[in-house]
Design a protein around this motif. Sequence first.
Motif, PDB file in Angstrom:
ATOM      1  N   ALA A  86       0.928  -1.151  -0.087  1.00  0.00           N
ATOM      2  CA  ALA A  86       0.043  -0.126  -0.121  1.00  0.00           C
ATOM      3  C   ALA A  86       0.881   1.262  -0.150  1.00  0.00           C
ATOM      4  N   ARG A  87       1.880   1.193   0.834  1.00  0.00           N
ATOM      5  CA  ARG A  87       2.849   2.497   0.714  1.00  0.00           C
ATOM      6  C   ARG A  87       3.600   2.684  -0.543  1.00  0.00           C
ATOM      7  N   ALA A  88       3.983   1.515  -1.054  1.00  0.00           N
ATOM      8  CA  ALA A  88       4.380   1.689  -2.332  1.00  0.00           C
ATOM      9  C   ALA A  88       3.715   2.352  -3.398  1.00  0.00           C
ATOM     10  N   ALA A  89       2.351   1.905  -3.365  1.00  0.00           N
ATOM     11  CA  ALA A  89       1.400   2.478  -4.366  1.00  0.00           C
ATOM     12  C   ALA A  89       0.926   3.872  -3.848  1.00  0.00           C
ATOM     13  N   GLY A  90       1.366   4.334  -2.991  1.00  0.00           N
ATOM     14  CA  GLY A  90       0.746   5.720  -2.536  1.00  0.00           C
ATOM     15  C   GLY A  90      -0.534   5.726  -2.053  1.00  0.00           C
ATOM     16  N   ILE A  91      -0.998   4.472  -1.360  1.00  0.00           N
ATOM     17  CA  ILE A  91      -2.302   4.446  -0.906  1.00  0.00           C
ATOM     18  C   ILE A  91      -2.173   4.375   0.564  1.00  0.00           C
TER      19      ILE A  91
END
Length: 204
Positions: free
Chosen positions: A155-160
Amino acid sequence: MLDSAAAVRSTLAAVATCALGRRVTPDDLPPAALRRPRCEVLALLDIADPDDACDRWWDGAASAIPVELFPGILCGLLALRAQGTAVGVVTVQDPDRLRSLLPPALSEMLDVVVTRQDAPPKPAPDGLHLALNRLNVPPGRVVFVGDSLTDMTAARAAGIVALGAVWGWHPPAALRAAGADHLLPEPASIGPSLLHHLPLIDSA
């Protein structure tokens, strides 16, 4: 969403039983088995080729063990849908296994489903990117709820916004360390209140 801890432990024990030719019970599993990769757990049980054992017996063993939704999850998702919020799943399960796991009432409300056949598994963010593309929504208008460390990383890597479900397999501190923006204390946390976390990332 799914209360799968007992089912995973039983599946691990069943695969080990088949591979070793002797009865293995969930009580025989190493400590913190649910927090380890399944092949690592099987290797600790002296199974010579855990990958082969999973290929041979995992799906058959898992399909025989029922899994239920955590109480309150379905009502919370229905409330989200009632106010016009899209709901989706990004999972490491394959499509056939997922169909057997999810009750029809839940499957019918999902706007997008991404399985391991659609994109590389978490912690890679590819599955989340694919879900966003299918929904045609930007990362800043999405929250992702997960109970694993790979969920938080993806999620963090996807900007979410990453929301850690502490009723799952990992303790709050581990979810925080993996990148959880916020922690959800119970299944009843699932619902429209999840969207209250969106301004935090929008204003960043």
